[in-house]
Design a protein around this motif. Structure first.
Motif, PDB file in Angstrom:
ATOM      1  N   PRO A 185      -5.754  15.753   0.987  1.00 56.01           N
ATOM      2  CA  PRO A 185      -6.059  15.105   2.271  1.00 56.01           C
ATOM      3  C   PRO A 185      -6.634  13.703   2.099  1.00 56.01           C
ATOM      4  O   PRO A 185      -7.815  13.445   2.376  1.00 56.01           O
ATOM      5  N   TYR A 186      -5.792  12.764   1.652  1.00 57.95           N
ATOM      6  CA  TYR A 186      -6.229  11.395   1.413  1.00 57.95           C
ATOM      7  C   TYR A 186      -5.419  10.406   2.239  1.00 57.95           C
ATOM      8  O   TYR A 186      -4.237  10.642   2.547  1.00 57.95           O
ATOM      9  N   ARG A 187      -6.055   9.281   2.555  1.00 58.69           N
ATOM     10  CA  ARG A 187      -5.388   8.090   3.084  1.00 58.69           C
ATOM     11  C   ARG A 187      -5.652   6.944   2.117  1.00 58.69           C
ATOM     12  O   ARG A 187      -6.761   6.804   1.598  1.00 58.69           O
ATOM     13  N   LEU A 188      -4.646   6.111   1.905  1.00 59.93           N
ATOM     14  CA  LEU A 188      -4.800   4.964   1.021  1.00 59.93           C
ATOM     15  C   LEU A 188      -4.243   3.728   1.716  1.00 59.93           C
ATOM     16  O   LEU A 188      -3.166   3.783   2.329  1.00 59.93           O
ATOM     17  N   GLU A 189      -4.982   2.635   1.632  1.00 61.87           N
ATOM     18  CA  GLU A 189      -4.520   1.334   2.121  1.00 61.87           C
ATOM     19  C   GLU A 189      -4.599   0.321   0.998  1.00 61.87           C
ATOM     20  O   GLU A 189      -5.446   0.435   0.112  1.00 61.87           O
ATOM     21  N   ARG A 190      -3.705  -0.654   1.072  1.00 63.39           N
ATOM     22  CA  ARG A 190      -3.734  -1.738   0.080  1.00 63.39           C
ATOM     23  C   ARG A 190      -3.310  -3.021   0.780  1.00 63.39           C
ATOM     24  O   ARG A 190      -2.233  -3.087   1.363  1.00 63.39           O
ATOM     25  N   THR A 191      -4.179  -4.033   0.726  1.00 67.42           N
ATOM     26  CA  THR A 191      -3.883  -5.324   1.338  1.00 67.42           C
ATOM     27  C   THR A 191      -3.687  -6.360   0.235  1.00 67.42           C
ATOM     28  O   THR A 191      -4.559  -6.540  -0.622  1.00 67.42           O
ATOM     29  N   LEU A 192      -2.517  -7.006   0.249  1.00 74.30           N
ATOM     30  CA  LEU A 192      -2.163  -8.004  -0.752  1.00 74.30           C
ATOM     31  C   LEU A 192      -2.159  -9.371  -0.084  1.00 74.30           C
ATOM     32  O   LEU A 192      -1.562  -9.539   0.997  1.00 74.30           O
ATOM     33  N   THR A 193      -2.799 -10.355  -0.753  1.00 72.74           N
ATOM     34  CA  THR A 193      -2.993 -11.665  -0.139  1.00 72.74           C
ATOM     35  C   THR A 193      -2.712 -12.772  -1.139  1.00 72.74           C
ATOM     36  O   THR A 193      -3.147 -12.710  -2.293  1.00 72.74           O
TER      37      THR A 193
ATOM     38  N   GLU B 182      -6.993  -5.714  -2.078  1.00 70.49           N
ATOM     39  CA  GLU B 182      -8.098  -4.850  -1.659  1.00 70.49           C
ATOM     40  C   GLU B 182      -7.534  -3.495  -1.284  1.00 70.49           C
ATOM     41  O   GLU B 182      -6.663  -3.389  -0.417  1.00 70.49           O
ATOM     42  N   GLY B 183      -8.010  -2.457  -1.951  1.00 66.03           N
ATOM     43  CA  GLY B 183      -7.576  -1.105  -1.669  1.00 66.03           C
ATOM     44  C   GLY B 183      -8.693  -0.283  -1.067  1.00 66.03           C
ATOM     45  O   GLY B 183      -9.878  -0.526  -1.324  1.00 66.03           O
ATOM     46  N   ARG B 184      -8.311   0.695  -0.254  1.00 64.74           N
ATOM     47  CA  ARG B 184      -9.284   1.606   0.352  1.00 64.74           C
ATOM     48  C   ARG B 184      -8.738   3.023   0.265  1.00 64.74           C
ATOM     49  O   ARG B 184      -7.629   3.298   0.745  1.00 64.74           O
ATOM     50  N   ALA B 185      -9.512   3.921  -0.348  1.00 60.95           N
ATOM     51  CA  ALA B 185      -9.143   5.336  -0.445  1.00 60.95           C
ATOM     52  C   ALA B 185     -10.116   6.136   0.398  1.00 60.95           C
ATOM     53  O   ALA B 185     -11.339   5.972   0.274  1.00 60.95           O
ATOM     54  N   ALA B 186      -9.590   7.008   1.260  1.00 58.73           N
ATOM     55  CA  ALA B 186     -10.427   7.786   2.177  1.00 58.73           C
ATOM     56  C   ALA B 186     -10.117   9.267   2.039  1.00 58.73           C
ATOM     57  O   ALA B 186      -8.949   9.675   2.052  1.00 58.73           O
ATOM     58  N   ASN B 187     -11.174  10.055   1.912  1.00 56.13           N
ATOM     59  CA  ASN B 187     -11.080  11.508   1.932  1.00 56.13           C
ATOM     60  C   ASN B 187     -11.123  11.954   3.393  1.00 56.13           C
ATOM     61  O   ASN B 187     -12.136  11.793   4.075  1.00 56.13           O
ATOM     62  N   ASP B 188     -10.027  12.534   3.874  1.00 54.87           N
ATOM     63  CA  ASP B 188      -9.933  12.925   5.279  1.00 54.87           C
ATOM     64  C   ASP B 188     -10.394  14.363   5.527  1.00 54.87           C
ATOM     65  O   ASP B 188     -10.150  14.912   6.599  1.00 54.87           O
ATOM     66  N   SER B 189     -11.056  14.954   4.545  1.00 60.77           N
ATOM     67  CA  SER B 189     -11.496  16.341   4.715  1.00 60.77           C
ATOM     68  C   SER B 189     -13.017  16.426   4.660  1.00 60.77           C
ATOM     69  O   SER B 189     -13.699  15.497   4.218  1.00 60.77           O
ATOM     70  N   GLY B 190     -13.522  17.575   5.066  1.00 65.78           N
ATOM     71  CA  GLY B 190     -14.953  17.824   4.983  1.00 65.78           C
ATOM     72  C   GLY B 190     -15.379  18.443   3.675  1.00 65.78           C
ATOM     73  O   GLY B 190     -16.489  18.998   3.591  1.00 65.78           O
TER      74      GLY B 190
ATOM     75  N   VAL C   5     -13.769   1.437  -1.699  1.00 67.40           N
ATOM     76  CA  VAL C   5     -13.028   0.178  -1.638  1.00 67.40           C
ATOM     77  C   VAL C   5     -12.926  -0.395  -3.037  1.00 67.40           C
ATOM     78  O   VAL C   5     -13.924  -0.477  -3.769  1.00 67.40           O
ATOM     79  N   LEU C   6     -11.720  -0.790  -3.414  1.00 67.17           N
ATOM     80  CA  LEU C   6     -11.452  -1.375  -4.720  1.00 67.17           C
ATOM     81  C   LEU C   6     -10.845  -2.760  -4.535  1.00 67.17           C
ATOM     82  O   LEU C   6      -9.837  -2.906  -3.826  1.00 67.17           O
ATOM     83  N   ARG C   7     -11.444  -3.756  -5.175  1.00 64.43           N
ATOM     84  CA  ARG C   7     -10.881  -5.114  -5.145  1.00 64.43           C
ATOM     85  C   ARG C   7     -10.486  -5.517  -6.563  1.00 64.43           C
ATOM     86  O   ARG C   7     -11.256  -5.302  -7.509  1.00 64.43           O
ATOM     87  N   TRP C   8      -9.296  -6.081  -6.687  1.00 68.61           N
ATOM     88  CA  TRP C   8      -8.855  -6.605  -7.976  1.00 68.61           C
ATOM     89  C   TRP C   8      -7.927  -7.783  -7.746  1.00 68.61           C
ATOM     90  O   TRP C   8      -7.457  -8.023  -6.628  1.00 68.61           O
ATOM     91  N   ARG C   9      -7.688  -8.550  -8.806  1.00 66.72           N
ATOM     92  CA  ARG C   9      -6.837  -9.739  -8.677  1.00 66.72           C
ATOM     93  C   ARG C   9      -6.079  -9.961  -9.978  1.00 66.72           C
ATOM     94  O   ARG C   9      -6.537  -9.560 -11.064  1.00 66.72           O
ATOM     95  N   ALA C  10      -4.922 -10.578  -9.864  1.00 64.19           N
ATOM     96  CA  ALA C  10      -4.108 -10.958 -11.012  1.00 64.19           C
ATOM     97  C   ALA C  10      -3.805 -12.442 -10.889  1.00 64.19           C
ATOM     98  O   ALA C  10      -3.212 -12.887  -9.904  1.00 64.19           O
ATOM     99  N   GLU C  11      -4.243 -13.213 -11.903  1.00 61.29           N
ATOM    100  CA  GLU C  11      -4.145 -14.676 -11.860  1.00 61.29           C
ATOM    101  C   GLU C  11      -3.334 -15.192 -13.054  1.00 61.29           C
ATOM    102  O   GLU C  11      -3.586 -14.811 -14.201  1.00 61.29           O
ATOM    103  N   VAL C  12      -2.415 -16.078 -12.787  1.00 63.76           N
ATOM    104  CA  VAL C  12      -1.621 -16.698 -13.842  1.00 63.76           C
ATOM    105  C   VAL C  12      -2.449 -17.795 -14.513  1.00 63.76           C
ATOM    106  O   VAL C  12      -3.080 -18.622 -13.851  1.00 63.76           O
TER     107      VAL C  12
END
Length: 320
Positions: A121-129, A140-148, A311-318
């Motif tokens: 029971p998870y939701r995952l989001e990922r925003t790429l900028t 920026e990623g967000r993982a949510a436990n949708d259960s009790g 919430v997880l933030r990461w970046r990849a830079e050339v």
């Protein structure tokens, strides 16, 4: 397959929302260098739900085009967690993601991907900028436990490098004080040490000290395959470079391990047939690459409390 492309003056990044949100292009435009490895078998459209078949390894591998995958909630081999059979690198790498454009201006382009897992029971989001003039992809990623209920997860970024970027002699740099855990040690009780050995003559990285560690050079085609885990990061970053390079930064408290996978053509059977020259440098929560149940058993899995989000933030830079 539908594709979404984020582009500025320096980078072009292409993502497949319908195939796990895979990044299949990370192109540095001024030098025409693509950092993403694509496998010899090419890009194949998923045939239905990837993780629905009995052979949970083949379902991932047979559709693995290379690229960069989001891995959640289990990394590596199939695993049975609380009655849920989780496939190779399951679940989100084999699911279609929803996609929405959240910014499209001369200064900024940004897309948000989202998915719900089917067996946990998870939701995952990922925003790429991408920002104008920047050589870095911000995520920026967000993982949510949708259960009790309290649950576990492995969360990772399956980042791999190959041609045309990767070449023998490229150097890998890390923060000082990083420790090496060979795979044979990781599958045994935590803390057990083994003698140095293997293609990288582990452990090369000092157990303590400051500054920067030079891990060594990428080896020639035909060098032995290897899988190790790096941990003890004071800061989450690595650099891999030759004439041009890449720096990846992440939250090392959230992802305390860096999986290092080397397949340089030594594996001559399924699935590589001697054709792969690829190096994975993959920030992860949990080890080893034996699935979620193994990470829970050795105490390295991520814990999410009832209705908790992380919430997880990461970046990849050339580096040019």
């Amino acid at each position: 397959m539908d594709a979404v492309t984020l582009e500025n003056e320096l980078l072009r990044v292409t993502v497949l929302p319908g195939k796990g949100g895979d990044v299949v292009e990370f192109l540095h435009r001024p030098t025409d260098t693509d950092f993403v490895w694509l496998s010899p078998q090419g890009l194949r459209a998923p045939a239905g739900h990837l993780h629905g078949a009995a052979d949970d390894v083949a379902q991932f591998i047979d559709h693995y085009e290379g690229g960069w995958q989001e891995i959640f909630p289990s990394g590596g081999a199939p695993s049975l967690y609380r009655g849920a059979r989780l496939a190779q690198h399951g679940e989100v790498s084999g699911l279609p993601w929803e996609c929405a454009v959240v910014a499209d201006t001369p200064e900024l382009v940004s897309v948000r991907l989202s998915v719900r897992t089917r067996r946990l029971p998870y939701r995952l989001e990922r925003t790429l900028t991408l920002a104008a003039g920047s050589p870095a992809l911000e995520v920026e990623g967000r993982a949510a436990n949708d259960s009790g209920l309290p649950l576990h997860a492995m969360w990772g970024q399956h980042i791999v490098y190959g041609a045309p970027f990767l070449k023998p002699g490229h150097r890998i740099r890390l923060p000082g004080g990083v420790k090496v855990v060979p795979h044979e040690t990781a599958i045994n009780p935590a803390g057990r040490r083994v003698a140095p050995g293997g293609p990288w003559d582990w452990p090369l990285v000092p157990a303590d000290g400051g500054g920067t560690t030079d891990l060594g050079v990428v080896q020639a085609p035909g060098s032995p395959s290897d899988m190790v885990y790096l941990t003890g990061f004071s800061e989450g970053w690595y650099e891999i470079s030759g004439e041009i390079g890449m720096r990846v930064e992440w939250d090392a408290e959230m992802l305390p391990y860096l999986w290092m996978w080397q397949e340089f053509g030594a594996s001559v059977d399924y699935p590589w047939w001697g054709r792969a020259y690829v190096l994975g440098l993959e920030p992860f929560a949990g080890m080893p690459t034996d699935g979620l149940a193994a990470a829970v058993g050795n105490g390295t899995a991520m814990a999410l409390g009832p209705y908790e989000s992380k919430v997880l933030r990461w970046r990849a830079e050339v580096l040019a």
